[in-house]
Structures are given as structure tokens and as C-alpha cells.
Design an enzyme around this catalytic site. Structure first.
Site, mmCIF file in Angstrom:
data_model
loop_
_atom_site.group_PDB
_atom_site.id
_atom_site.type_symbol
_atom_site.label_atom_id
_atom_site.label_comp_id
_atom_site.label_asym_id
_atom_site.label_seq_id
_atom_site.Cartn_x
_atom_site.Cartn_y
_atom_site.Cartn_z
ATOM 1 N N ASN A 7 0.676 -4.036 -2.625
ATOM 2 C CA ASN A 7 0.809 -4.938 -3.777
ATOM 3 C C ASN A 7 0.877 -6.383 -3.268
ATOM 4 O O ASN A 7 1.728 -6.716 -2.436
ATOM 5 C CB ASN A 7 2.087 -4.546 -4.538
ATOM 6 C CG ASN A 7 2.313 -5.409 -5.762
ATOM 7 O OD1 ASN A 7 2.209 -6.627 -5.692
ATOM 8 N ND2 ASN A 7 2.640 -4.797 -6.883
ATOM 9 N N HIS A 10 3.438 -10.926 -4.329
ATOM 10 C CA HIS A 10 4.361 -11.919 -3.778
ATOM 11 C C HIS A 10 3.698 -12.915 -2.834
ATOM 12 O O HIS A 10 4.306 -13.919 -2.477
ATOM 13 C CB HIS A 10 5.594 -11.236 -3.200
ATOM 14 C CG HIS A 10 6.358 -10.561 -4.295
ATOM 15 N ND1 HIS A 10 6.800 -11.247 -5.415
ATOM 16 C CD2 HIS A 10 6.685 -9.270 -4.492
ATOM 17 C CE1 HIS A 10 7.396 -10.396 -6.233
ATOM 18 N NE2 HIS A 10 7.334 -9.199 -5.707
ATOM 19 N N HIS A 43 -0.321 -7.250 -10.264
ATOM 20 C CA HIS A 43 0.243 -7.207 -11.622
ATOM 21 C C HIS A 43 0.023 -8.565 -12.278
ATOM 22 O O HIS A 43 0.625 -9.554 -11.859
ATOM 23 C CB HIS A 43 1.745 -6.883 -11.500
ATOM 24 C CG HIS A 43 2.457 -6.722 -12.804
ATOM 25 N ND1 HIS A 43 3.791 -6.399 -12.871
ATOM 26 C CD2 HIS A 43 2.045 -6.831 -14.094
ATOM 27 C CE1 HIS A 43 4.164 -6.311 -14.140
ATOM 28 N NE2 HIS A 43 3.128 -6.579 -14.904
ATOM 29 N N ARG A 45 1.085 -10.545 -14.897
ATOM 30 C CA ARG A 45 2.163 -10.543 -15.887
ATOM 31 C C ARG A 45 1.821 -11.472 -17.043
ATOM 32 O O ARG A 45 1.077 -12.437 -16.887
ATOM 33 C CB ARG A 45 3.484 -10.992 -15.231
ATOM 34 C CG ARG A 45 4.008 -10.008 -14.201
ATOM 35 C CD ARG A 45 5.375 -10.436 -13.718
ATOM 36 N NE ARG A 45 6.369 -10.228 -14.721
ATOM 37 C CZ ARG A 45 7.283 -9.248 -14.730
ATOM 38 N NH1 ARG A 45 7.329 -8.382 -13.736
ATOM 39 N NH2 ARG A 45 8.146 -9.135 -15.690
ATOM 40 N N ARG A 49 3.572 -15.421 -13.738
ATOM 41 C CA ARG A 49 4.495 -16.028 -12.760
ATOM 42 C C ARG A 49 3.956 -15.946 -11.330
ATOM 43 O O ARG A 49 4.351 -16.712 -10.482
ATOM 44 C CB ARG A 49 5.882 -15.404 -12.846
ATOM 45 C CG ARG A 49 5.921 -13.977 -12.399
ATOM 46 C CD ARG A 49 7.341 -13.457 -12.341
ATOM 47 N NE ARG A 49 7.932 -13.312 -13.662
ATOM 48 C CZ ARG A 49 8.994 -12.547 -13.909
ATOM 49 N NH1 ARG A 49 9.574 -11.905 -12.908
ATOM 50 N NH2 ARG A 49 9.480 -12.422 -15.115
ATOM 51 N N GLU A 70 -1.994 -3.489 -12.324
ATOM 52 C CA GLU A 70 -0.711 -3.159 -12.959
ATOM 53 C C GLU A 70 -0.596 -4.006 -14.224
ATOM 54 O O GLU A 70 -0.843 -5.221 -14.177
ATOM 55 C CB GLU A 70 0.401 -3.505 -11.973
ATOM 56 C CG GLU A 70 1.572 -2.600 -12.061
ATOM 57 C CD GLU A 70 2.646 -3.052 -11.109
ATOM 58 O OE1 GLU A 70 3.578 -3.709 -11.579
ATOM 59 O OE2 GLU A 70 2.531 -2.775 -9.907
ATOM 60 N N THR A 101 9.918 -5.481 -12.306
ATOM 61 C CA THR A 101 9.853 -4.359 -13.244
ATOM 62 C C THR A 101 11.115 -3.520 -13.076
ATOM 63 O O THR A 101 11.428 -3.094 -11.971
ATOM 64 C CB THR A 101 8.611 -3.497 -12.946
ATOM 65 O OG1 THR A 101 7.492 -4.370 -12.817
ATOM 66 C CG2 THR A 101 8.355 -2.495 -14.049
ATOM 67 N N GLU A 151 3.096 7.247 -11.982
ATOM 68 C CA GLU A 151 3.674 6.665 -10.771
ATOM 69 C C GLU A 151 5.184 6.812 -10.910
ATOM 70 O O GLU A 151 5.791 6.249 -11.834
ATOM 71 C CB GLU A 151 3.287 5.186 -10.620
ATOM 72 C CG GLU A 151 3.922 4.583 -9.365
ATOM 73 C CD GLU A 151 3.448 3.172 -9.032
ATOM 74 O OE1 GLU A 151 2.278 2.833 -9.349
ATOM 75 O OE2 GLU A 151 4.251 2.399 -8.473
ATOM 76 N N HIS A 190 7.984 1.291 -5.792
ATOM 77 C CA HIS A 190 9.000 0.304 -6.181
ATOM 78 C C HIS A 190 10.203 0.358 -5.260
ATOM 79 O O HIS A 190 10.834 1.410 -5.127
ATOM 80 C CB HIS A 190 9.466 0.447 -7.635
ATOM 81 C CG HIS A 190 9.920 -0.875 -8.192
ATOM 82 N ND1 HIS A 190 11.132 -1.437 -7.879
ATOM 83 C CD2 HIS A 190 9.298 -1.768 -9.002
ATOM 84 C CE1 HIS A 190 11.239 -2.596 -8.470
ATOM 85 N NE2 HIS A 190 10.142 -2.845 -9.157
#
Ligand code: PXP
Length: 259
Positions: A7, A10, A43, A45, A49, A70, A101, A151, A190
Site C-alpha cells: 500500500n 503513506h 486508497h 479517500r 488526504r 481501496e 480505516t 479482506e 491492516h
């Protein structure tokens, strides 16, 4: 053994801290693929962000592995997914105030909405996954709305300590078996890091693990190649018997923090 999907959210978090054009999550994703990532997850969002609309278009165009998009159930985001045609989508709950999340999707409560959205996305060629807590009711509802994958949310496992962690692991094992019995394919993710990933990589039936924060954090010290390569080895060649809580050494003892 499961495949590692990385992922890249970040990397974009760092870029957005300055509204700069670097570091570029797309270039980081390409480096992650070179280092052994078997898929890339991002993701988009609602509040944008971290990942931006252009990032997902470029990821779709440029990565060589699988793009896992995502997404929330928000109509604007669903329309973007329909146009984007990613290889896979993972539907997640989203709350603008949360740091990351939090729980899994309320599949039972959202059954009617999901029964409309899931087939729409599947018709566009996506593997559709629902991010769920390891809870039988939610798994049964996921099968009913026509999802191909679930998931399993590993956050409670990652946050638990001692006997609590063993209990959470046992819940995940039962959920993976139940999902398989229901005809669902199984991913997980996660809060996973270099210390806690071993038992999750040995869960029955799990095909892909989605891991972001711990890998991006380690890459700041040791580069993408080492950070992704080390996690790929832990995920794809887990040591120890299935279900054991064999601990895996880590160079810097990364722990997950909420972000
Ligand atoms: N899977 C899902 C559905 C997520 O929402 C996230 C966080 O974006 C992850 C996996 C990756 O979690 P982490 O960044 O803690 O590895």
C-alpha cells in the site's frame, strides 16, 4: 503462500504534507515492484488526504503488477472506480474524522447498497473484495451480496498483546476457514509489521496480504528495496507451523502506530 501487496498511501502522505510533487507514490510503487511487491494498493479517500486522482490513473497506466483500488461506497468514488477499471477493488468504511480505516465494513447493515455496487464493479472486470472484521455474520452477508473476496481486518490482532493476540489469531483462523466454506476467497491486512506478520502469512486460504505503513516507514531508513524485500520474504516464505505465533526478527523493531 500469500503474495505481498504494498500500500503506497503513506508515500503520498509525505508529499501532501508540503503539497509538493515529490516523493512520488507512483515511482515508489515501481521500485516496490522491482523489490518483490506482487501488487500495489492505493486508497483514494473522499478527503484526498494522501492519494490524489492523478496518482491512481498513473498507477493504473504504469505498474506491471495488479492495482488494488481501496475505496468507500461514496457515489463519486464508485464512479471513479468504474472509469478506472482497476484489477481489484476493496470496499472499506470511511469516516473523514478517523486517522486510518478503523473497523471493517458493516456488510449486514449495508447489504442493499452493496448488492447494487458489487456487481457493477465486477462487470467492469474487478475482483471485488469487502474489508471485514473476522465475524461470521459479516462473512455470510459478504457471500450474499456477491463479493468474490473478503479482506480480513487484522487490526485487532495487531493491537492485541499476549493471550489477547492469541485469541485474535484464533478468530482470524476461524474466519478464514468460514469464508472459504462460504465460497469466498480470502485476503488480509491492516496494522501488519515485520514482527507480527508471520502468523498471518500462515493463515489458511489467504491469497494476498495488504501492507503499507510499516514498509513505507522502514524504507525511510533502508530504502524501498530492503523494506519491500524483507517483507516479501516474511510473507511468501513464512517460517514455522501454521497458526503458531513464531516471532520474526526485525532490524529496527518497527511497531505500528496509528496514521
Ligand atoms: N487493508 C486495508 C483495507 C486498509 O484500509 C489498510 C490501510 O490503508 C491496509 C490494508 C494497510 O494497513 P497498514 O498501512 O497498517 O499496513
Amino acid at each position: 503462500m500469500p503474495k505481498l501487496h504494498v500500500n503506497v498511501d503513506h508515500v503520498a502522505t509525505v508529499r501532501q504534507a508540503r503539497r509538493e510533487h515529490f516523493p512520488d507514490p507512483v515511482l515508489w510503487a515501481l521500485a516496490a515492484e522491482q523489490a518483490g511487491a506482487r501488487g500495489i494498493t492505493a486508497h483514494l479517500r473522499m478527503d484526498r488526504r494522501h492519494i490524489q486522482d492523478e496518482d491512481v490513473k498513473q498507477l493504473k497506466r504504469r505498474i506491471a503488477t495488479k492495482l488494488n483500488f481501496e475505496m468507500s461506497l461514496d457515489p463519486e468514488i464508485v464512479a471513479i472506480a468504474i472509469a478506472l477499471r482497476p484489477d481489484a477493488v476493496c470496499l472499506v468504511p470511511e469516516d473523514r474524522k478517523e486517522v486510518t480505516t478503523e473497523g471493517g465494513l458493516a456488510v449486514v447493515r449495508e447489504r442493499a447498497r452493496l448488492a447494487r455496487i458489487v456487481p457493477k464493479l465486477a462487470r467492469r472486470g474487478a475482483e471485488v473484495s469487502l474489508f471485514v472484521d473476522p465475524d461470521l455474520e459479516q462473512l455470510e452477508a459478504a457471500a450474499l451480496v456477491g463479493a468474490e473476496f473478503v479482506e480480513l481486518h487484522t487490526g485487532s490482532y495487531a493491537n492485541a498483546k499476549g493471550r489477547g493476540r492469541e485469541r485474535e489469531l484464533a478468530r482470524l483462523v476461524r474466519a478464514a476457514e468460514a469464508a472459504h466454506e462460504l465460497g469466498l476467497r480470502v485476503n488480509a491486512g491492516h496494522g501488519l509489521d515485520y514482527d507480527n506478520v508471520g502468523p498471518i502469512a500462515r493463515l489458511p486460504h489467504v491469497e494476498e496480504l495488504n501492507i503499507g505503513f510499516a514498509i513505507v516507514a522502514r524504507s525511510l531508513f533502508e530504502g524501498v528495496e530492503v523494506a519491500v524485500g524483507a517483507m516479501a520474504r516474511l510473507v511468501e516464505r513464512p517460517i514455522g507451523p501454521r497458526g503458531s505465533n513464531g516471532r520474526v526478527p526485525t532490524a529496527r523493531g518497527e511497531r505500528r502506530t496509528e496514521t
